[in-house]
Write a protein that holds these residues in place. Structure first.
Motif, PDB file in Angstrom:
ATOM      1  N   UNK A   1       0.846  -1.202   0.000  1.00  0.00           N
ATOM      2  CA  UNK A   1       0.000   0.000   0.000  1.00  0.00           C
ATOM      3  C   UNK A   1       0.882   1.253   0.000  1.00  0.00           C
ATOM      4  N   UNK A   2       0.595   2.174  -0.917  1.00  0.00           N
ATOM      5  CA  UNK A   2       1.373   3.396  -1.032  1.00  0.00           C
ATOM      6  C   UNK A   2       1.020   4.367   0.094  1.00  0.00           C
ATOM      7  N   UNK A   3       2.056   4.889   0.769  1.00  0.00           N
ATOM      8  CA  UNK A   3       1.833   5.871   1.826  1.00  0.00           C
ATOM      9  C   UNK A   3       1.428   7.196   1.196  1.00  0.00           C
ATOM     10  N   UNK A   4       0.347   7.792   1.671  1.00  0.00           N
ATOM     11  CA  UNK A   4      -0.119   9.052   1.100  1.00  0.00           C
ATOM     12  C   UNK A   4       0.756  10.211   1.579  1.00  0.00           C
ATOM     13  N   UNK A   5       1.052  11.090   0.657  1.00  0.00           N
ATOM     14  CA  UNK A   5       1.917  12.229   0.945  1.00  0.00           C
ATOM     15  C   UNK A   5       1.158  13.275   1.762  1.00  0.00           C
ATOM     16  N   UNK A   6       1.906  13.944   2.631  1.00  0.00           N
ATOM     17  CA  UNK A   6       1.308  14.997   3.458  1.00  0.00           C
ATOM     18  C   UNK A   6       1.723  16.371   2.953  1.00  0.00           C
ATOM     19  N   UNK A   7       0.758  17.251   2.829  1.00  0.00           N
ATOM     20  CA  UNK A   7       1.010  18.644   2.433  1.00  0.00           C
ATOM     21  C   UNK A   7       0.894  19.528   3.662  1.00  0.00           C
ATOM     22  N   UNK A   8       1.939  20.306   3.932  1.00  0.00           N
ATOM     23  CA  UNK A   8       1.863  21.335   4.968  1.00  0.00           C
ATOM     24  C   UNK A   8       1.244  22.588   4.347  1.00  0.00           C
ATOM     25  N   UNK A   9       0.152  23.046   4.923  1.00  0.00           N
ATOM     26  CA  UNK A   9      -0.532  24.244   4.422  1.00  0.00           C
ATOM     27  C   UNK A   9      -0.374  25.350   5.459  1.00  0.00           C
ATOM     28  N   UNK A  10       0.437  26.344   5.157  1.00  0.00           N
ATOM     29  CA  UNK A  10       0.677  27.451   6.087  1.00  0.00           C
ATOM     30  C   UNK A  10      -0.326  28.564   5.790  1.00  0.00           C
ATOM     31  N   UNK A  11      -1.063  28.972   6.820  1.00  0.00           N
ATOM     32  CA  UNK A  11      -2.071  30.022   6.661  1.00  0.00           C
ATOM     33  C   UNK A  11      -1.737  31.191   7.581  1.00  0.00           C
ATOM     34  N   UNK A  12      -1.124  32.255   7.063  1.00  0.00           N
ATOM     35  CA  UNK A  12      -0.884  33.452   7.877  1.00  0.00           C
ATOM     36  C   UNK A  12      -2.183  34.244   8.033  1.00  0.00           C
ATOM     37  N   UNK A  13      -2.459  34.657   9.253  1.00  0.00           N
ATOM     38  CA  UNK A  13      -3.730  35.329   9.546  1.00  0.00           C
ATOM     39  C   UNK A  13      -3.461  36.634  10.283  1.00  0.00           C
ATOM     40  N   UNK A  14      -4.084  37.698   9.784  1.00  0.00           N
ATOM     41  CA  UNK A  14      -4.037  38.973  10.521  1.00  0.00           C
ATOM     42  C   UNK A  14      -5.261  39.809  10.160  1.00  0.00           C
ATOM     43  N   UNK A  15      -6.180  39.945  11.093  1.00  0.00           N
ATOM     44  CA  UNK A  15      -7.356  40.807  10.950  1.00  0.00           C
ATOM     45  C   UNK A  15      -8.129  40.560   9.646  1.00  0.00           C
ATOM     46  N   UNK A  16      -8.466  39.300   9.417  1.00  0.00           N
ATOM     47  CA  UNK A  16      -9.208  38.942   8.205  1.00  0.00           C
ATOM     48  C   UNK A  16     -10.520  38.233   8.552  1.00  0.00           C
ATOM     49  N   UNK A  17     -11.084  38.572   9.689  1.00  0.00           N
ATOM     50  CA  UNK A  17     -12.272  37.878  10.188  1.00  0.00           C
ATOM     51  C   UNK A  17     -13.413  37.767   9.167  1.00  0.00           C
ATOM     52  N   UNK A  18     -13.723  38.808   8.380  1.00  0.00           N
ATOM     53  CA  UNK A  18     -14.853  38.690   7.439  1.00  0.00           C
ATOM     54  C   UNK A  18     -14.653  37.622   6.364  1.00  0.00           C
ATOM     55  N   UNK A  19     -13.405  37.264   6.094  1.00  0.00           N
ATOM     56  CA  UNK A  19     -13.105  36.332   4.999  1.00  0.00           C
ATOM     57  C   UNK A  19     -12.577  34.981   5.493  1.00  0.00           C
ATOM     58  N   UNK A  20     -12.262  34.897   6.775  1.00  0.00           N
ATOM     59  CA  UNK A  20     -11.493  33.775   7.295  1.00  0.00           C
ATOM     60  C   UNK A  20     -12.231  32.443   7.238  1.00  0.00           C
ATOM     61  N   UNK A  21     -13.509  32.439   7.532  1.00  0.00           N
ATOM     62  CA  UNK A  21     -14.241  31.169   7.516  1.00  0.00           C
ATOM     63  C   UNK A  21     -14.267  30.558   6.111  1.00  0.00           C
ATOM     64  N   UNK A  22     -14.432  31.396   5.103  1.00  0.00           N
ATOM     65  CA  UNK A  22     -14.414  30.887   3.725  1.00  0.00           C
ATOM     66  C   UNK A  22     -13.050  30.290   3.394  1.00  0.00           C
TER      67      UNK A  22
END
Length: 328
Positions: A1-22
């Protein structure tokens, strides 16, 4: 069985509350689930951190880091410290969002083509709620190291953009790299450094990343004073690369100057950029453009911006005059 690759997703956040949930919904609901989601809140003063915390409590893939406000580069660098054991790394800005199948389709391609070091895809710009896909990419492209760099440093090419958000990068290539601290346009230098380490870059024609352009408070909103950072970042990198890379860097420098030539009409910007411009003129740069007319335009601009604008003005007047004559 092939081991699935992991992607690191870096999300920088600063005062983006209106858009953050999307943004967060678009990441946690990706059809590819093997993700390490690294959210770095840079001392937000709105509800951004509380929103991030609520997501972290529900999803064990999320690593949430809260720090005092230190700027976008430090925020990205903080995230980079936590990509251990991940095969690939990418980023999503907290006010942007992804198409749901983005990472699955990227991983499918990468598994079939393990030689690819960087997989890049297209960006849809959202301007006043309307989508604009930059460039026309009906075909796919694969580049070796030099081809990728030559494409990247062109003034008007959107095939390999100066953004980490539309790229899936082998994490081993970036573990010793950092974003320049205290500067804007930090992606441009970083992407160039990564390209220097690659042997194969592939471009997918599909737009998976949705970027909100021009919103109030955006760190990517164009500003003449901020653009100076773009050129300072390039100059700071020059002493740390070999002569070939120095020529590529200065070619990028010259082409970015030409891309932002409209700012030369601003007296303040012209004074700020003048020493950079004069240094760039003295350093070697090469032609990476496809058309002779483009080459001539850049050469004239680098000889004298004033002369360039005068010639362009007269060329426009002549063109208008000829059109009027032809209509008679």
């Amino acid at each position: 069985m092939t081991t699935q690759k992991t992607i690191a997703v870096i999300i920088p956040v600063y005062n983006v509350a209106p858009y953050l949930r999307e943004c967060l919904d678009s990441v946690v609901n990706q059809t590819y689930s093997h993700l390490k989601i690294i959210i770095v809140d840079d001392g937000s003063t709105d509800d951004s951190y509380a929103i991030c915390k609520s997501y972290a409590q529900k999803d064990e893939r999320i690593l949430l880091i809260h720090q005092e406000n230190k700027g976008i580069s430090v925020t990205r660098n903080t995230g980079m410290k936590h990509i251990e054991a991940c095969d690939f790394v990418t980023s999503v800005d907290g006010d942007d969002y992804l198409e749901p199948q983005a990472y699955e389709e990227c991983i499918n391609y990468l598994e079939q083509h393990p030689e690819v070091d960087i997989l890049t895809f297209q960006i849809t710009e959202i301007v006043e709620g309307k989508p604009i896909i930059k460039g026309n990419f009906q075909s796919i492209h694969t580049y070796n190291r030099e081809e990728a760099i030559r494409e990247y440093i062109k003034p008007y090419s959107f095939k390999i953009q100066g953004s980490v958000c539309n790229k899936i990068i082998k994490s081993q290539l970036v573990r010793n790299l950092q974003f320049p601290v205290g500067r804007y346009y930090e992606d441009n230098q970083f992407c160039f450094e990564v390209l220097l380490k690659t042997n194969c870059t592939h471009i997918l024609p599909t737009a998976y990343y949705n970027y909100r352009r021009g919103r109030t408070g955006s760190i990517t909103t164009a500003n003449p004073n901020r653009i100076i950072d773009l050129f300072q970042n390039i100059e700071d990198l020059l002493p740390h690369v070999d002569k070939t890379a120095q020529t590529w860097l200065n070619t990028m420098f010259v082409n970015r100057l030409f891309f932002h030539k409209h700012l030369f009409h601003d007296t303040t910007f012209r004074k700020l950029i003048h020493p950079y411009f004069e240094r760039a003129k003295k350093r070697p740069y090469i032609n990476v453009l496809d058309y002779k007319s483009e080459v001539l335009h850049i050469k004239l601009f680098m000889f004298s911006p004033t002369l360039y604008f005068t010639v362009m003005k007269w060329k426009e007047k002549l063109s208008i005059g000829i059109k009027k004559l032809l209509k008679r």
